[in-house]
Structures are given as structure tokens and as C-alpha cells.
Design a protein around this motif. Sequence first.
Motif, PDB file in Angstrom:
ATOM      1  N   ASP A   3      25.851  31.437  44.593  1.00 20.07           N
ATOM      2  CA  ASP A   3      25.612  32.562  45.499  1.00 20.07           C
ATOM      3  C   ASP A   3      25.760  33.875  44.726  1.00 20.07           C
ATOM      4  OD1 ASP A   3      27.014  34.666  47.439  1.00 20.07           O
ATOM      5  OD2 ASP A   3      25.668  33.381  48.620  1.00 20.07           O
ATOM      6  N   SER A   4      24.766  34.741  44.803  1.00 22.60           N
ATOM      7  CA  SER A   4      24.781  35.981  44.019  1.00 22.60           C
ATOM      8  C   SER A   4      25.877  36.943  44.472  1.00 22.60           C
ATOM      9  CB  SER A   4      23.419  36.668  44.073  1.00 22.60           C
ATOM     10  OG  SER A   4      23.092  37.046  45.382  1.00 22.60           O
ATOM     11  N   ASP A   5      26.202  36.973  45.771  1.00 24.55           N
ATOM     12  CA  ASP A   5      27.284  37.849  46.234  1.00 24.55           C
ATOM     13  C   ASP A   5      28.626  37.400  45.681  1.00 24.55           C
ATOM     14  OD1 ASP A   5      25.635  39.536  47.691  1.00 24.55           O
ATOM     15  OD2 ASP A   5      25.824  38.349  49.530  1.00 24.55           O
ATOM     16  N   ARG A   6      28.852  36.087  45.641  1.00 23.24           N
ATOM     17  CA  ARG A   6      30.097  35.565  45.071  1.00 23.24           C
ATOM     18  C   ARG A   6      30.185  35.900  43.585  1.00 23.24           C
ATOM     19  NH1 ARG A   6      30.016  29.593  47.814  1.00 23.24           N
ATOM     20  NH2 ARG A   6      30.266  30.328  49.948  1.00 23.24           N
ATOM     21  N   LEU A   7      29.085  35.733  42.887  1.00 24.16           N
ATOM     22  CA  LEU A   7      29.075  36.030  41.454  1.00 24.16           C
ATOM     23  C   LEU A   7      29.295  37.521  41.210  1.00 24.16           C
ATOM     24  CD1 LEU A   7      28.794  34.853  38.659  1.00 24.16           C
ATOM     25  CD2 LEU A   7      26.326  35.134  38.850  1.00 24.16           C
ATOM     26  N   ARG A   8      28.653  38.368  41.986  1.00 22.64           N
ATOM     27  CA  ARG A   8      28.824  39.820  41.863  1.00 22.64           C
ATOM     28  C   ARG A   8      30.292  40.202  42.120  1.00 22.64           C
ATOM     29  NH1 ARG A   8      25.412  41.140  45.544  1.00 22.64           N
ATOM     30  NH2 ARG A   8      23.651  40.892  44.176  1.00 22.64           N
ATOM     31  N   SER A   9      30.893  39.581  43.129  1.00 19.71           N
ATOM     32  CA  SER A   9      32.302  39.842  43.439  1.00 19.71           C
ATOM     33  C   SER A   9      33.198  39.407  42.290  1.00 19.71           C
ATOM     34  CB  SER A   9      32.710  39.107  44.716  1.00 19.71           C
ATOM     35  OG  SER A   9      32.025  39.624  45.825  1.00 19.71           O
ATOM     36  N   PHE A  10      32.900  38.248  41.745  1.00 21.35           N
ATOM     37  CA  PHE A  10      33.703  37.731  40.639  1.00 21.35           C
ATOM     38  C   PHE A  10      33.578  38.609  39.401  1.00 21.35           C
ATOM     39  CE2 PHE A  10      33.900  35.065  36.815  1.00 21.35           C
ATOM     40  CZ  PHE A  10      35.262  34.835  36.822  1.00 21.35           C
ATOM     41  N   ILE A  11      32.394  39.080  39.106  1.00 20.09           N
ATOM     42  CA  ILE A  11      32.193  39.942  37.935  1.00 20.09           C
ATOM     43  C   ILE A  11      32.980  41.239  38.102  1.00 20.09           C
ATOM     44  CG2 ILE A  11      30.496  41.335  36.685  1.00 20.09           C
ATOM     45  CD1 ILE A  11      28.516  38.971  37.181  1.00 20.09           C
ATOM     46  N   PHE A  19      42.020  42.714  42.569  1.00 15.87           N
ATOM     47  CA  PHE A  19      41.234  42.494  43.783  1.00 15.87           C
ATOM     48  C   PHE A  19      41.040  43.801  44.542  1.00 15.87           C
ATOM     49  CE2 PHE A  19      42.718  38.069  43.231  1.00 15.87           C
ATOM     50  CZ  PHE A  19      41.503  37.429  43.334  1.00 15.87           C
ATOM     51  N   THR A  20      42.059  44.631  44.569  1.00 16.39           N
ATOM     52  CA  THR A  20      41.989  45.889  45.308  1.00 16.39           C
ATOM     53  C   THR A  20      40.933  46.819  44.732  1.00 16.39           C
ATOM     54  OG1 THR A  20      44.319  45.679  45.905  1.00 16.39           O
ATOM     55  CG2 THR A  20      43.334  47.868  46.116  1.00 16.39           C
ATOM     56  N   ARG A  21      40.963  47.022  43.417  1.00 13.00           N
ATOM     57  CA  ARG A  21      39.984  47.922  42.786  1.00 13.00           C
ATOM     58  C   ARG A  21      38.568  47.353  42.860  1.00 13.00           C
ATOM     59  NH1 ARG A  21      44.191  48.445  38.839  1.00 13.00           N
ATOM     60  NH2 ARG A  21      43.032  47.055  37.462  1.00 13.00           N
ATOM     61  N   GLN A  36      35.597  35.371  48.594  1.00 15.40           N
ATOM     62  CA  GLN A  36      34.394  35.117  47.801  1.00 15.40           C
ATOM     63  C   GLN A  36      34.751  34.552  46.425  1.00 15.40           C
ATOM     64  OE1 GLN A  36      31.919  38.629  47.750  1.00 15.40           O
ATOM     65  NE2 GLN A  36      31.051  38.119  49.739  1.00 15.40           N
ATOM     66  N   VAL A  37      35.772  35.105  45.791  1.00 15.72           N
ATOM     67  CA  VAL A  37      36.187  34.602  44.479  1.00 15.72           C
ATOM     68  C   VAL A  37      36.759  33.190  44.611  1.00 15.72           C
ATOM     69  CG1 VAL A  37      37.764  34.972  42.526  1.00 15.72           C
ATOM     70  CG2 VAL A  37      36.516  36.902  43.499  1.00 15.72           C
ATOM     71  N   ALA A  38      37.529  32.955  45.661  1.00 19.34           N
ATOM     72  CA  ALA A  38      38.096  31.614  45.876  1.00 19.34           C
ATOM     73  C   ALA A  38      36.989  30.583  46.113  1.00 19.34           C
ATOM     74  CB  ALA A  38      39.053  31.637  47.063  1.00 19.34           C
ATOM     75  N   PRO A  58      43.414  36.423  33.466  1.00 19.11           N
ATOM     76  CA  PRO A  58      42.155  35.699  33.305  1.00 19.11           C
ATOM     77  C   PRO A  58      42.326  34.356  32.616  1.00 19.11           C
ATOM     78  CG  PRO A  58      42.273  37.522  31.763  1.00 19.11           C
ATOM     79  CD  PRO A  58      43.471  37.626  32.651  1.00 19.11           C
ATOM     80  N   SER A  59      41.522  33.404  33.038  1.00 18.22           N
ATOM     81  CA  SER A  59      41.480  32.108  32.362  1.00 18.22           C
ATOM     82  C   SER A  59      40.378  32.157  31.308  1.00 18.22           C
ATOM     83  CB  SER A  59      41.176  30.999  33.370  1.00 18.22           C
ATOM     84  OG  SER A  59      39.850  31.117  33.837  1.00 18.22           O
ATOM     85  N   ALA A  60      40.334  31.152  30.477  1.00 20.03           N
ATOM     86  CA  ALA A  60      39.277  31.084  29.455  1.00 20.03           C
ATOM     87  C   ALA A  60      37.905  31.009  30.110  1.00 20.03           C
ATOM     88  CB  ALA A  60      39.502  29.881  28.551  1.00 20.03           C
ATOM     89  N   ALA A  61      37.799  30.324  31.258  1.00 18.03           N
ATOM     90  CA  ALA A  61      36.518  30.210  31.965  1.00 18.03           C
ATOM     91  C   ALA A  61      36.057  31.578  32.463  1.00 18.03           C
ATOM     92  CB  ALA A  61      36.641  29.240  33.132  1.00 18.03           C
ATOM     93  N   ARG A  62      36.979  32.402  32.969  1.00 20.09           N
ATOM     94  CA  ARG A  62      36.606  33.732  33.442  1.00 20.09           C
ATOM     95  C   ARG A  62      36.132  34.583  32.289  1.00 20.09           C
ATOM     96  NH1 ARG A  62      37.487  38.998  33.023  1.00 20.09           N
ATOM     97  NH2 ARG A  62      39.051  38.481  31.512  1.00 20.09           N
ATOM     98  N   SER A  63      36.842  34.521  31.174  1.00 21.73           N
ATOM     99  CA  SER A  63      36.456  35.308  30.009  1.00 21.73           C
ATOM    100  C   SER A  63      35.059  34.928  29.527  1.00 21.73           C
ATOM    101  CB  SER A  63      37.480  35.137  28.895  1.00 21.73           C
ATOM    102  OG  SER A  63      38.737  35.576  29.306  1.00 21.73           O
ATOM    103  N   ALA A  64      34.777  33.633  29.483  1.00 19.60           N
ATOM    104  CA  ALA A  64      33.468  33.168  29.037  1.00 19.60           C
ATOM    105  C   ALA A  64      32.378  33.582  30.009  1.00 19.60           C
ATOM    106  CB  ALA A  64      33.477  31.645  28.884  1.00 19.60           C
ATOM    107  N   CYS A  65      32.654  33.494  31.287  1.00 18.50           N
ATOM    108  CA  CYS A  65      31.662  33.858  32.305  1.00 18.50           C
ATOM    109  C   CYS A  65      31.338  35.347  32.242  1.00 18.50           C
ATOM    110  CB  CYS A  65      32.181  33.486  33.690  1.00 18.50           C
ATOM    111  SG  CYS A  65      31.006  33.821  35.005  1.00 18.50           S
ATOM    112  N   CYS A  66      32.351  36.183  32.109  1.00 18.76           N
ATOM    113  CA  CYS A  66      32.128  37.619  32.069  1.00 18.76           C
ATOM    114  C   CYS A  66      31.397  38.049  30.805  1.00 18.76           C
ATOM    115  CB  CYS A  66      33.450  38.382  32.207  1.00 18.76           C
ATOM    116  SG  CYS A  66      34.059  38.379  33.892  1.00 18.76           S
ATOM    117  N   ARG A  67      31.596  37.352  29.706  1.00 19.37           N
ATOM    118  CA  ARG A  67      30.860  37.678  28.468  1.00 19.37           C
ATOM    119  C   ARG A  67      29.386  37.379  28.626  1.00 19.37           C
ATOM    120  NH1 ARG A  67      35.361  35.467  25.758  1.00 19.37           N
ATOM    121  NH2 ARG A  67      34.303  33.478  25.634  1.00 19.37           N
TER     122      ARG A  67
END
Length: 69
Positions: A3-11, A19-21, A36-38, A58-67
Motif C-alpha cells: 500500500d503506497s500510503d503505508r509506505l509513504r508513512s513508513f518513509i 511518530f509525532t514529527r 499504518q507503520v504497524a 531503526p532495524s537493519a530492514a528499515r535502514s535498507a528500505c529507506c536507502r
Amino acid sequence: MIDSDRLRSFIAFGEELSFTRAAARLHLSQPALHVQVARLTEELGVLLYRRVGRGPVPSAARSACCRRS
């Protein structure tokens, strides 16, 4: 398909590490962003972050996804 909204939220969360910012940046409530992130975490089946004290780390998966995004 992710879902693009979930991905946008996660990025946004990944860039802000808050989460607040991230919610303010996306004009969402903090609980809505957290859901959405959950859901993205469940959909992907990987840990994207973990809590240490009151803040996310951040986990290693988050770091890889954001790169890649």
C-alpha cells in the motif's frame, strides 16, 4: 502489492525517527501513522523498528528500505 500510503508513512517515520514529527509532516494523527507503520510491518513480516526507552531505534530492514526509496 504494498500500500503506497503505508509506505509513504513508513518513509516519513524512517526519516524523522519520530511518530509525532512524521505524523505532523503528513498531516495525520500520531495514532493513525502508528497503525499504518504497524500494518506495513505485519505485511512485510519484518521488524522495521524497536523501542528503546521512549524512542524508536531503526532495524537493519528499515535502514535498507529507506536507502532504496
